[in-house]
Every structure is written in C-alpha cells, then in structure tokens.
Design a protein around this motif. Structure first.
Motif, short mmCIF file in Angstrom:
data_model
loop_
_atom_site.label_atom_id
_atom_site.label_comp_id
_atom_site.label_asym_id
_atom_site.label_seq_id
_atom_site.Cartn_x
_atom_site.Cartn_y
_atom_site.Cartn_z
N UNK A 212 1.91 17.81 -1.97
CA UNK A 212 2.72 18.70 -1.14
C UNK A 212 2.93 20.05 -1.79
N UNK A 213 3.24 20.04 -3.08
CA UNK A 213 3.45 21.29 -3.81
C UNK A 213 2.17 22.12 -3.84
N UNK A 214 1.05 21.48 -4.12
CA UNK A 214 -0.22 22.20 -4.17
C UNK A 214 -0.55 22.82 -2.82
N UNK A 215 -0.30 22.09 -1.74
CA UNK A 215 -0.56 22.63 -0.40
C UNK A 215 0.36 23.80 -0.10
N UNK A 216 1.62 23.68 -0.51
CA UNK A 216 2.58 24.77 -0.29
C UNK A 216 2.13 26.03 -1.02
N UNK A 217 1.77 25.89 -2.27
CA UNK A 217 1.41 27.06 -3.06
C UNK A 217 0.08 27.67 -2.59
N UNK A 218 -0.75 26.85 -1.98
CA UNK A 218 -2.02 27.36 -1.43
C UNK A 218 -1.84 27.94 -0.04
N UNK A 219 -0.64 27.79 0.53
CA UNK A 219 -0.38 28.32 1.87
C UNK A 219 -1.02 27.52 2.98
N UNK A 220 -1.29 26.25 2.73
CA UNK A 220 -1.96 25.43 3.73
C UNK A 220 -1.02 25.06 4.87
N UNK A 221 -1.62 24.75 6.01
CA UNK A 221 -0.84 24.40 7.21
C UNK A 221 -0.16 23.05 7.07
N UNK A 222 -0.88 22.07 6.53
CA UNK A 222 -0.33 20.71 6.41
C UNK A 222 -1.10 19.95 5.36
N UNK A 223 -0.48 18.87 4.88
CA UNK A 223 -1.18 17.97 3.98
C UNK A 223 -0.72 16.55 4.28
N UNK A 224 -1.67 15.65 4.48
CA UNK A 224 -1.39 14.22 4.59
C UNK A 224 -1.45 13.67 3.17
N UNK A 225 -0.35 13.07 2.70
CA UNK A 225 -0.28 12.63 1.31
C UNK A 225 0.14 11.15 1.25
N UNK A 226 -0.37 10.37 0.27
CA UNK A 226 -1.13 10.90 -0.86
C UNK A 226 -2.47 10.20 -1.00
N UNK A 227 -2.55 8.89 -0.69
CA UNK A 227 -3.74 8.11 -0.98
C UNK A 227 -4.81 8.29 0.08
N UNK A 228 -6.01 7.84 -0.25
CA UNK A 228 -7.11 7.87 0.71
C UNK A 228 -6.78 7.00 1.92
N UNK A 229 -6.11 5.87 1.69
CA UNK A 229 -5.72 4.99 2.80
C UNK A 229 -4.83 5.72 3.79
N UNK A 230 -3.84 6.45 3.27
CA UNK A 230 -2.94 7.22 4.14
C UNK A 230 -3.71 8.30 4.88
N UNK B 20 0.81 -1.21 0.00
CA UNK B 20 0.00 0.00 0.00
C UNK B 20 0.85 1.27 0.00
N UNK B 21 2.03 1.20 -0.60
CA UNK B 21 2.89 2.38 -0.65
C UNK B 21 2.37 3.37 -1.70
N UNK B 22 2.46 4.64 -1.34
CA UNK B 22 2.02 5.71 -2.24
C UNK B 22 3.10 6.03 -3.27
N UNK B 23 2.70 6.61 -4.37
CA UNK B 23 3.63 7.08 -5.39
C UNK B 23 4.31 8.36 -4.92
N UNK B 24 5.64 8.46 -5.02
CA UNK B 24 6.30 9.71 -4.63
C UNK B 24 5.85 10.88 -5.49
#
Length: 266
Positions: free
Chosen positions: A219-237, A208-212
């Motif tokens: 992560x990039x999208x969260x950074x550019x949106x100025x978000x506090x954090x993002x749990x990435x990437x799959x729904x399982x994670x 069940x490993x996610x794709x880097x």
C-alpha cells in the motif's frame, strides 16, 4: 551550520494495530514524522514502538465514528503548522452475521466510521492540500468492495463506498498535484475477524490470511508511486480480485455467502 531538513508529516488512522500500525511503520522508516490515531488503549504502546524508528510520533486517541473525533484529530494534526503531506485513512470495523439478527447500533456505527468518518476526514485533508497543490491520500478499501456480502452486507457495502469514493476523488483531483490511492486488502491476519464476530466462519478461519506488514508495504509503495489502486498482498489475493471481475454479481454473492455464513467454520 546547515539547518536539519524537516521531515514530512503523515497522518495514519486505525494505527494501534494491524494494517494501520504497519502503514505507520512504513511512513516512519521512510523519513516521515507521524500523527497516529485510534480509539483504543493500545494506541500509546503502538506510538512508543514507532518512536523507536527515530520518527516524532504524536498519538491522538479519538473516536472517528463521531464528528467531534474527526475534528479533534484534524485540529491536533495541524496545530503545529506543519502540512500533512500524506494521509492514510485506514480506520474501519467489520460486522458479521444475519442482518435480521445483528445489532442495529453496531452496523450504524460501522457506517459512521467506515463511511462518514472517512468522508469527513478526507474533506478536511483535501481542503488543506488543494491550496498547496500537493499531497497523497491512501484510502483503505477491500477486495470485499468488489462483491455483495451476505452475512456481512453492511461491511461490504461500506467498502464499496470507500472504493468508489477513492476512485472518484482521484479523478476529480487529477490536475491538482494530489494523488489518491485505494488499498484493497484481502483476508489479513489482524483482529478484524474477532472484532467483527466472524471467527466461526470459513472466511474468519482460513489459513490464507496475508501479513499486515506485506499489505502495508504494498500500500505504501503504491501510494508513493501515485498509483490508482493496489490489491494486497499475496498472489492468491490478487488472483481472487482479478477473477472476480469475470464472475456475475450473483455468483460472487453466493460464494461470499458460503464463506461468511455463521457456523461455516465447523
């Protein structure tokens, strides 16, 4: 004739492979030039690959577990006079096994890279950004930061530090024009498990490993949106991180112990 616009500059550490390389690719394909850093020989090949996007890429091979390495990277990144618009502090290593038996030198190096190196480079980057009142910082934490880690106790503790550091720094800088985002990957399909001696564990052999690439994109999208954090990437994670909020610490530690116990893959 108009002067071509200068592309913003991004600094990415741990960029020779895995999440770091994919983060660098995200920056490059979204209009950034790059300074990429890692300690291994694969960095130049990664940089050459990234140049294929049209970005200008400087590769700096340094050991960020040392103060000299951090200072050298910062010097090289700022030598041309261009401000670092975004910094992805991603370099880190893992270490698995019984704490009584694992090499002390390996775990102290982990602390030096995952904790000291992150703080040192963040200090230099933040000091550059504050007078300009602009900048973006991404710190790679982990969902491991949310739980104690039997058989990976030092690694999980280092990621708990990174998570707390990212959130504390974000709050401190909230009126400065600088954003800080925490990237929290789950198990990801990189060489992390091989390098951390975790390949004989349930954790290291899970399918069940996610794709880097997916982790980096989120992560990039969260950074550019100025978000506090993002749990990435799959729904399982994401579900794993969400459900852990409701489990007592002892239960999370017990689950991690089962997954990270040496020999548990058999």
């Amino acid at each position: 004739m108009s002067t071509p616009a200068v592309r913003p500059l991004a600094l990415v550490t741990g960029a020779s492979s895995g999440i770091g390389l994919e983060l660098a690719r995200q920056f490059a394909t979204h209009g950034f030039d790059l300074v990429v850093a890692a300690e291994d020989a694969g960095l130049e090949a990664a940089a050459q690959d990234l140049r294929g996007t049209g970005a200008a890429v400087e590769a700096v091979r340094v050991d960020l577990a040392t103060a000299d390495g951090v200072e050298e990277l910062h010097r090289r990144a700022t030598a041309g006079g261009r401000p670092v618009a975004a910094a992805a502090l991603n370099a880190g290593i893992g270490s698995g096994g019984p704490f009584a038996e694992t090499p002390l030198e390996r775990e102290l190096r982990l602390v030096d890279l995952n904790v000291r190196g992150t703080v040192h480079l963040a200090k230099l980057v933040v000091r550059d950004m504050v007078p300009r009142r602009e900048g973006r910082i991404l710190i790679t934490s982990s969902i491991a930061s949310t739980m104690a880690g039997p058989f990976a106790a030092v690694y999980n503790a280092s990621k708990s530090f990174d998570q707390s550091f990212a959130l504390g720094l974000r709050a401190e800088l909230e009126d400065s024009g600088i954003t800080v985002t925490s990237l929290m990957p789950g198990p990801t399909d990189t060489d992390f498990f091989e390098r951390g001696d975790l390949t004989d564990t349930k954790l290291g052999t899970t399918g069940l490993k996610d794709s880097p690439a997916d982790v980096a994109r989120q992560g990039f999208e969260a950074l550019m949106a100025g978000r506090e954090r993002v749990v990435a990437a799959s729904l399982t994670t994401k579900l794993q991180a969400y459900s852990s909020r409701f489990l007592p610490d002892s239960a999370k530690a017990a689950l991690h112990k089962v997954m990270a116990r040496p020999g548990s893959a058999r």
